[in-house]
Write an enzyme that holds these catalytic residues in place. Structure first.
Site, PDB file in Angstrom:
ATOM      1  N   CYS A  78      50.075  -5.202 165.522  1.00 30.95           N
ATOM      2  CA  CYS A  78      49.727  -5.897 166.758  1.00 30.95           C
ATOM      3  C   CYS A  78      50.483  -7.231 166.871  1.00 30.95           C
ATOM      4  O   CYS A  78      51.698  -7.240 166.990  1.00 30.95           O
ATOM      5  CB  CYS A  78      48.210  -6.073 166.820  1.00 30.95           C
ATOM      6  SG  CYS A  78      47.565  -6.545 168.432  1.00 30.95           S
ATOM      7  N   HIS A  79      49.786  -8.363 166.801  1.00 30.72           N
ATOM      8  CA  HIS A  79      50.427  -9.679 166.824  1.00 30.72           C
ATOM      9  C   HIS A  79      50.842 -10.141 165.429  1.00 30.72           C
ATOM     10  O   HIS A  79      51.449 -11.195 165.278  1.00 30.72           O
ATOM     11  CB  HIS A  79      49.488 -10.721 167.441  1.00 30.72           C
ATOM     12  CG  HIS A  79      49.375 -10.628 168.929  1.00 30.72           C
ATOM     13  ND1 HIS A  79      48.652  -9.639 169.560  1.00 30.72           N
ATOM     14  CD2 HIS A  79      49.894 -11.394 169.918  1.00 30.72           C
ATOM     15  CE1 HIS A  79      48.724  -9.808 170.865  1.00 30.72           C
ATOM     16  NE2 HIS A  79      49.470 -10.865 171.116  1.00 30.72           N
TER      17      HIS A  79
END
Length: 194
Positions: free
Chosen positions: A121-122
Protein backbone atom coordinates in the site's frame (compact mmCIF):
# COMPACT_ATOMS: atom_id res chain seq x y z
CA UNK A 1 -6.67 -26.06 -3.76
CA UNK A 2 -3.60 -24.79 -5.56
CA UNK A 3 -1.77 -28.03 -6.30
CA UNK A 4 0.97 -26.23 -8.24
CA UNK A 5 2.15 -24.44 -5.09
CA UNK A 6 3.83 -26.69 -2.53
CA UNK A 7 2.29 -26.72 0.91
CA UNK A 8 4.09 -24.51 3.40
CA UNK A 9 4.90 -27.41 5.73
CA UNK A 10 8.12 -29.17 4.76
CA UNK A 11 8.48 -32.91 4.23
CA UNK A 12 9.72 -33.38 7.80
CA UNK A 13 6.60 -31.65 9.17
CA UNK A 14 8.21 -28.35 10.19
CA UNK A 15 6.58 -25.05 9.43
CA UNK A 16 8.13 -23.05 6.59
CA UNK A 17 9.39 -20.23 8.83
CA UNK A 18 10.30 -22.13 11.99
CA UNK A 19 13.30 -20.41 13.58
CA UNK A 20 12.85 -17.20 11.57
CA UNK A 21 12.23 -13.75 13.07
CA UNK A 22 10.33 -11.01 11.26
CA UNK A 23 9.85 -7.35 12.24
CA UNK A 24 6.66 -5.51 11.30
CA UNK A 25 7.19 -1.75 11.57
CA UNK A 26 4.19 0.22 12.85
CA UNK A 27 3.13 3.69 13.79
CA UNK A 28 -0.21 5.37 14.37
CA UNK A 29 -3.02 4.99 11.80
CA UNK A 30 -1.61 1.86 10.14
CA UNK A 31 -3.84 -0.07 7.73
CA UNK A 32 -5.30 -2.61 10.16
CA UNK A 33 -5.38 -5.61 7.81
CA UNK A 34 -1.86 -4.94 6.52
CA UNK A 35 -0.47 -5.49 10.03
CA UNK A 36 -2.76 -8.18 11.42
CA UNK A 37 -2.99 -10.48 8.38
CA UNK A 38 0.79 -10.76 7.81
CA UNK A 39 1.39 -11.09 11.57
CA UNK A 40 -1.01 -13.99 11.90
CA UNK A 41 -0.01 -15.62 8.60
CA UNK A 42 3.73 -15.47 9.36
CA UNK A 43 3.17 -16.77 12.91
CA UNK A 44 1.16 -19.66 11.45
CA UNK A 45 4.28 -20.60 9.51
CA UNK A 46 6.34 -20.64 12.70
CA UNK A 47 7.99 -17.22 12.54
CA UNK A 48 8.56 -15.09 15.63
CA UNK A 49 7.02 -11.72 14.76
CA UNK A 50 8.07 -8.51 16.51
CA UNK A 51 5.97 -5.36 16.29
CA UNK A 52 8.52 -2.54 16.05
CA UNK A 53 7.66 1.08 16.71
CA UNK A 54 9.45 4.38 17.19
CA UNK A 55 8.11 4.72 20.75
CA UNK A 56 9.03 2.64 23.82
CA UNK A 57 8.09 -1.05 23.80
CA UNK A 58 4.51 -1.59 24.93
CA UNK A 59 3.17 1.48 23.12
CA UNK A 60 -0.39 0.87 21.92
CA UNK A 61 -0.74 1.86 18.27
CA UNK A 62 -4.21 2.11 16.78
CA UNK A 63 -4.99 1.35 13.17
CA UNK A 64 -7.10 3.45 10.83
CA UNK A 65 -10.17 1.40 11.71
CA UNK A 66 -9.46 1.28 15.44
CA UNK A 67 -7.69 -2.06 15.83
CA UNK A 68 -4.98 -1.76 18.50
CA UNK A 69 -1.60 -3.47 18.61
CA UNK A 70 1.20 -3.07 21.15
CA UNK A 71 4.81 -2.81 20.10
CA UNK A 72 7.12 -5.53 21.33
CA UNK A 73 10.30 -3.55 20.73
CA UNK A 74 11.41 0.03 20.04
CA UNK A 75 13.38 0.52 16.81
CA UNK A 76 16.37 1.83 18.80
CA UNK A 77 16.58 -1.56 20.58
CA UNK A 78 16.15 -3.72 17.47
CA UNK A 79 19.16 -5.87 16.61
CA UNK A 80 18.98 -6.25 12.83
CA UNK A 81 21.31 -9.25 12.86
CA UNK A 82 18.59 -11.19 14.71
CA UNK A 83 15.87 -10.27 12.19
CA UNK A 84 15.34 -12.19 8.93
CA UNK A 85 12.90 -9.77 7.21
CA UNK A 86 11.03 -6.50 7.63
CA UNK A 87 7.36 -5.90 6.71
CA UNK A 88 6.12 -2.34 6.09
CA UNK A 89 2.34 -1.88 6.21
CA UNK A 90 0.45 1.00 4.69
CA UNK A 91 -2.22 3.31 5.94
CA UNK A 92 -0.98 6.63 7.27
CA UNK A 93 1.80 5.08 9.37
CA UNK A 94 4.48 5.20 6.63
CA UNK A 95 4.17 8.98 6.62
CA UNK A 96 5.24 8.93 10.28
CA UNK A 97 7.75 6.10 9.95
CA UNK A 98 9.61 7.68 7.04
CA UNK A 99 10.55 10.53 9.39
CA UNK A 100 12.37 8.09 11.71
CA UNK A 101 16.07 7.85 10.86
CA UNK A 102 16.50 4.51 12.67
CA UNK A 103 13.68 2.88 10.73
CA UNK A 104 15.08 4.22 7.46
CA UNK A 105 18.55 3.06 8.44
CA UNK A 106 17.31 -0.47 9.16
CA UNK A 107 15.59 -0.62 5.77
CA UNK A 108 18.71 0.64 3.98
CA UNK A 109 20.85 -1.98 5.74
CA UNK A 110 18.45 -4.82 5.00
CA UNK A 111 18.22 -3.89 1.32
CA UNK A 112 22.02 -3.60 1.06
CA UNK A 113 22.51 -6.93 2.87
CA UNK A 114 20.02 -8.73 0.61
CA UNK A 115 17.53 -9.46 3.40
CA UNK A 116 13.83 -9.39 2.42
CA UNK A 117 11.96 -6.13 2.94
CA UNK A 118 8.26 -6.21 2.04
CA UNK A 119 6.00 -3.16 1.71
CA UNK A 120 2.32 -2.89 0.88
CA UNK A 121 0.00 0.00 0.00
CA UNK A 122 1.71 3.23 1.20
CA UNK A 123 4.59 1.20 2.68
CA UNK A 124 6.80 1.70 -0.41
CA UNK A 125 7.10 5.36 0.62
CA UNK A 126 9.73 4.01 3.02
CA UNK A 127 11.80 2.86 0.03
CA UNK A 128 11.66 6.40 -1.37
CA UNK A 129 13.07 7.86 1.86
CA UNK A 130 15.58 5.13 2.79
CA UNK A 131 18.90 5.78 1.02
CA UNK A 132 21.73 3.57 -0.18
CA UNK A 133 25.44 4.38 0.31
CA UNK A 134 25.37 6.55 -2.82
CA UNK A 135 22.57 8.66 -1.33
CA UNK A 136 19.90 7.38 -3.74
CA UNK A 137 16.54 5.91 -2.71
CA UNK A 138 16.86 2.15 -2.18
CA UNK A 139 14.03 1.67 -4.68
CA UNK A 140 15.96 3.40 -7.52
CA UNK A 141 16.42 1.05 -10.47
CA UNK A 142 14.02 -1.53 -9.01
CA UNK A 143 10.58 -2.75 -10.10
CA UNK A 144 7.77 -2.28 -7.59
CA UNK A 145 4.09 -1.66 -7.07
CA UNK A 146 2.14 0.30 -4.45
CA UNK A 147 -1.17 1.95 -3.78
CA UNK A 148 -1.84 4.02 -6.93
CA UNK A 149 -1.79 7.34 -5.01
CA UNK A 150 1.98 7.07 -4.41
CA UNK A 151 2.82 5.82 -7.90
CA UNK A 152 4.40 9.18 -8.82
CA UNK A 153 6.49 9.14 -5.63
CA UNK A 154 8.05 5.74 -6.36
CA UNK A 155 8.62 6.68 -10.01
CA UNK A 156 10.26 9.95 -8.94
CA UNK A 157 12.46 7.90 -6.59
CA UNK A 158 13.73 6.02 -9.65
CA UNK A 159 11.59 2.86 -9.56
CA UNK A 160 9.69 1.22 -12.38
CA UNK A 161 6.08 1.07 -11.16
CA UNK A 162 4.03 -1.95 -12.22
CA UNK A 163 0.32 -2.50 -11.58
CA UNK A 164 0.39 -6.10 -10.32
CA UNK A 165 -0.80 -7.73 -7.06
CA UNK A 166 2.77 -8.45 -5.96
CA UNK A 167 6.14 -7.50 -7.45
CA UNK A 168 9.34 -9.16 -6.30
CA UNK A 169 12.61 -7.54 -7.37
CA UNK A 170 15.48 -9.25 -5.60
CA UNK A 171 14.91 -8.79 -1.88
CA UNK A 172 12.26 -6.05 -2.27
CA UNK A 173 8.65 -7.27 -2.21
CA UNK A 174 5.75 -4.87 -2.86
CA UNK A 175 1.96 -5.06 -3.13
CA UNK A 176 -0.85 -2.60 -3.80
CA UNK A 177 -3.74 -2.96 -1.33
CA UNK A 178 -5.27 -5.27 1.30
CA UNK A 179 -6.86 -7.17 -1.62
CA UNK A 180 -3.32 -8.39 -2.43
CA UNK A 181 -2.46 -9.69 1.05
CA UNK A 182 -2.59 -13.37 0.09
CA UNK A 183 0.03 -13.19 -2.70
CA UNK A 184 1.98 -10.62 -0.64
CA UNK A 185 2.31 -13.04 2.29
CA UNK A 186 3.14 -15.95 -0.02
CA UNK A 187 5.98 -13.90 -1.49
CA UNK A 188 7.29 -13.04 2.00
CA UNK A 189 7.16 -16.69 3.07
CA UNK A 190 8.97 -17.77 -0.11
CA UNK A 191 11.67 -15.12 0.35
CA UNK A 192 12.28 -15.77 4.04
CA UNK A 193 12.37 -19.56 3.84
CA UNK A 194 14.95 -19.57 1.01
Amino acid sequence: LDRARPHAVTACGRMALAGKTIAIFVDFAFEDMEVMYPKIRLEEEGAKVYIVGAHPAGMKYTGKYGYPIKSSIQISAMNGSEIDAIVLPGGFSPDYMRRNAEMLGAISKFVADGKPVAAICHGPWMFCSARNDAGKPVIAGRRCTSFFAIKDDVINAGAEWIDEPVVVDGNIITSRTPDDLTPFCRAIIDAVRD
